[in-house]
Design an enzyme around this catalytic site. Structure first.
Site, PDB file in Angstrom:
ATOM      1  N   GLU A   8      -4.421   4.804   2.649  1.00  0.00           N
ATOM      2  CA  GLU A   8      -3.497   3.824   2.077  1.00  0.00           C
ATOM      3  C   GLU A   8      -4.098   3.266   0.803  1.00  0.00           C
ATOM      4  O   GLU A   8      -5.209   2.747   0.815  1.00  0.00           O
ATOM      5  CB  GLU A   8      -3.295   2.665   3.034  1.00  0.00           C
ATOM      6  CG  GLU A   8      -2.632   3.071   4.324  1.00  0.00           C
ATOM      7  CD  GLU A   8      -2.433   1.855   5.191  1.00  0.00           C
ATOM      8  OE1 GLU A   8      -1.643   0.993   4.793  1.00  0.00           O
ATOM      9  OE2 GLU A   8      -3.096   1.779   6.214  1.00  0.00           O
ATOM     10  N   ASN A  22       1.254   5.050   1.095  1.00  0.00           N
ATOM     11  CA  ASN A  22       0.716   5.945   2.134  1.00  0.00           C
ATOM     12  C   ASN A  22       0.909   7.400   1.749  1.00  0.00           C
ATOM     13  O   ASN A  22       1.933   7.772   1.206  1.00  0.00           O
ATOM     14  CB  ASN A  22       1.450   5.728   3.470  1.00  0.00           C
ATOM     15  CG  ASN A  22       1.144   4.382   4.078  1.00  0.00           C
ATOM     16  OD1 ASN A  22       1.383   3.354   3.452  1.00  0.00           O
ATOM     17  ND2 ASN A  22       0.619   4.373   5.284  1.00  0.00           N
ATOM     18  N   THR A  56       0.850  -1.199   0.000  1.00  0.00           N
ATOM     19  CA  THR A  56       0.000   0.000   0.000  1.00  0.00           C
ATOM     20  C   THR A  56       0.880   1.242   0.000  1.00  0.00           C
ATOM     21  O   THR A  56       1.943   1.257   0.621  1.00  0.00           O
ATOM     22  CB  THR A  56      -0.930   0.047   1.233  1.00  0.00           C
ATOM     23  OG1 THR A  56      -0.158  -0.110   2.420  1.00  0.00           O
ATOM     24  CG2 THR A  56      -2.005  -1.015   1.162  1.00  0.00           C
TER      25      THR A  56
HETATM   26  C1  LIG Z   1      -8.379  -2.771   0.503  1.00  0.00           C
HETATM   27  C2  LIG Z   1      -7.920  -2.627   1.929  1.00  0.00           C
HETATM   28  C3  LIG Z   1      -8.796  -2.863   2.957  1.00  0.00           C
HETATM   29  C4  LIG Z   1      -8.396  -2.754   4.283  1.00  0.00           C
HETATM   30  N1  LIG Z   1      -9.285  -2.996   5.290  1.00  0.00           N
HETATM   31  C5  LIG Z   1      -8.888  -2.912   6.575  1.00  0.00           C
HETATM   32  C6  LIG Z   1      -9.815  -3.151   7.640  1.00  0.00           C
HETATM   33  O1  LIG Z   1     -11.001  -3.414   7.440  1.00  0.00           O
HETATM   34  N2  LIG Z   1      -9.344  -3.080   8.924  1.00  0.00           N
HETATM   35  C7  LIG Z   1      -8.043  -2.773   9.202  1.00  0.00           C
HETATM   36  O2  LIG Z   1      -7.689  -2.731  10.358  1.00  0.00           O
HETATM   37  N3  LIG Z   1      -7.149  -2.503   8.213  1.00  0.00           N
HETATM   38  C8  LIG Z   1      -7.555  -2.576   6.918  1.00  0.00           C
HETATM   39  N4  LIG Z   1      -6.662  -2.316   5.902  1.00  0.00           N
HETATM   40  C9  LIG Z   1      -5.413  -1.661   6.244  1.00  0.00           C
HETATM   41  C10 LIG Z   1      -4.276  -2.590   6.417  1.00  0.00           C
HETATM   42  O3  LIG Z   1      -4.314  -3.008   7.736  1.00  0.00           O
HETATM   43  C11 LIG Z   1      -3.066  -1.720   6.123  1.00  0.00           C
HETATM   44  O4  LIG Z   1      -2.989  -1.513   4.748  1.00  0.00           O
HETATM   45  C12 LIG Z   1      -1.823  -2.353   6.655  1.00  0.00           C
HETATM   46  O5  LIG Z   1      -1.819  -2.125   8.030  1.00  0.00           O
HETATM   47  C13 LIG Z   1      -0.547  -1.819   6.034  1.00  0.00           C
HETATM   48  O6  LIG Z   1      -0.217  -0.577   6.554  1.00  0.00           O
HETATM   49  P1  LIG Z   1       1.260  -0.002   6.402  1.00  0.00           P
HETATM   50  O7  LIG Z   1       1.602  -0.006   4.933  1.00  0.00           O
HETATM   51  O8  LIG Z   1       1.182   1.402   6.959  1.00  0.00           O
HETATM   52  O9  LIG Z   1       2.162  -0.875   7.182  1.00  0.00           O
HETATM   53  C14 LIG Z   1      -7.043  -2.408   4.578  1.00  0.00           C
HETATM   54  C15 LIG Z   1      -6.151  -2.146   3.518  1.00  0.00           C
HETATM   55  C16 LIG Z   1      -6.563  -2.277   2.211  1.00  0.00           C
HETATM   56  C17 LIG Z   1      -5.586  -2.015   1.109  1.00  0.00           C
END
Ligand SMILES: Cc1cc2nc3c(=O)[nH]c(=O)nc-3n(C[C@H](O)[C@H](O)[C@H](O)COP(=O)(O)O)c2cc1C
Length: 150
Positions: free
Chosen positions: A80, A30, A28
């Site tokens: 993200e 940010n 992802t």
């Molecule tokens: C399509 C999508 C859906 C997501 N849905 C959730 C969610 O429902 N709950 C949640 O806690 N994180 C959700 N995430 C977030 C992920 O937890 C997050 O992308 C991950 O922690 C990576 O973060 P970082 O790149 O800052 O480490 C989602 C991410 C994406 C891309």
């Protein structure tokens, strides 16, 4: 619910916690806090689908999560974006433009990392289909994406 859509955002890609690639197998991009703070007040946290462009490259499908990631209990709100394209390198420092078109669901907590991964896979499949619809296709050529390579 969707009154603030489509929503266009633009800014530099910064390093997140790096869990997207490492834990989730779903990289992802940010945005900085400055971009997050520019969100309209009425923005509803949750998962969105739309279009994304890195620098002046092609426009790709994307899914984006806006909120606090309850599974990881982040302290700050984040935006993200998972660009649905296989890139050879990461693109920290690049300019990312996104157009949020539709809302898929609210952020949820999960009992396991595996459940979060499975839900993200479902989100990507839904986005894949919804972005084929005519209204969504029209926004792919929105003015924000001028200068694109293809
Ligand atoms: C399509 C999508 C859906 C997501 N849905 C959730 C969610 O429902 N709950 C949640 O806690 N994180 C959700 N995430 C977030 C992920 O937890 C997050 O992308 C991950 O922690 C990576 O973060 P970082 O790149 O800052 O480490 C989602 C991410 C994406 C891309």
């Amino acid at each position: 619910m969707a009154s603030h859509l489509p929503l266009f955002l633009e800014g530099e890609v910064i390093k997140g916690f790096g869990r997207g690639s490492k834990d989730l197998g779903c990289p992802t991009a940010n945005y900085s806090l400055e971009v997050v703070k520019s969100l309209p007040k009425e923005t509803v946290p949750g998962v969105y689908y739309g279009w994304a462009q890195v620098d002046a490259g092609p426009v790709h499908k994307m899914v984006a999560n806006i909120g606090w990631c309850p599974f990881y209990q982040n302290k700050e709100m984040s935006v993200e974006t998972h660009v649905m394209h296989k890139f050879d390198n990461d693109f920290y420092g690049s300019n990312l433009k996104i157009c949020l078109i539709g809302y898929l669901r609210g952020e949820m907590n999960f009992n396991s990392l595996d459940d979060l991964i499975k839900q993200i896979e479902r989100d990507i499949n839904s986005a894949e289909q919804k972005l084929e619809e005519t209204d969504a296709q029209l926004l792919k050529s929105a003015n924000i994406f001028v200068g694109k390579a293809s």
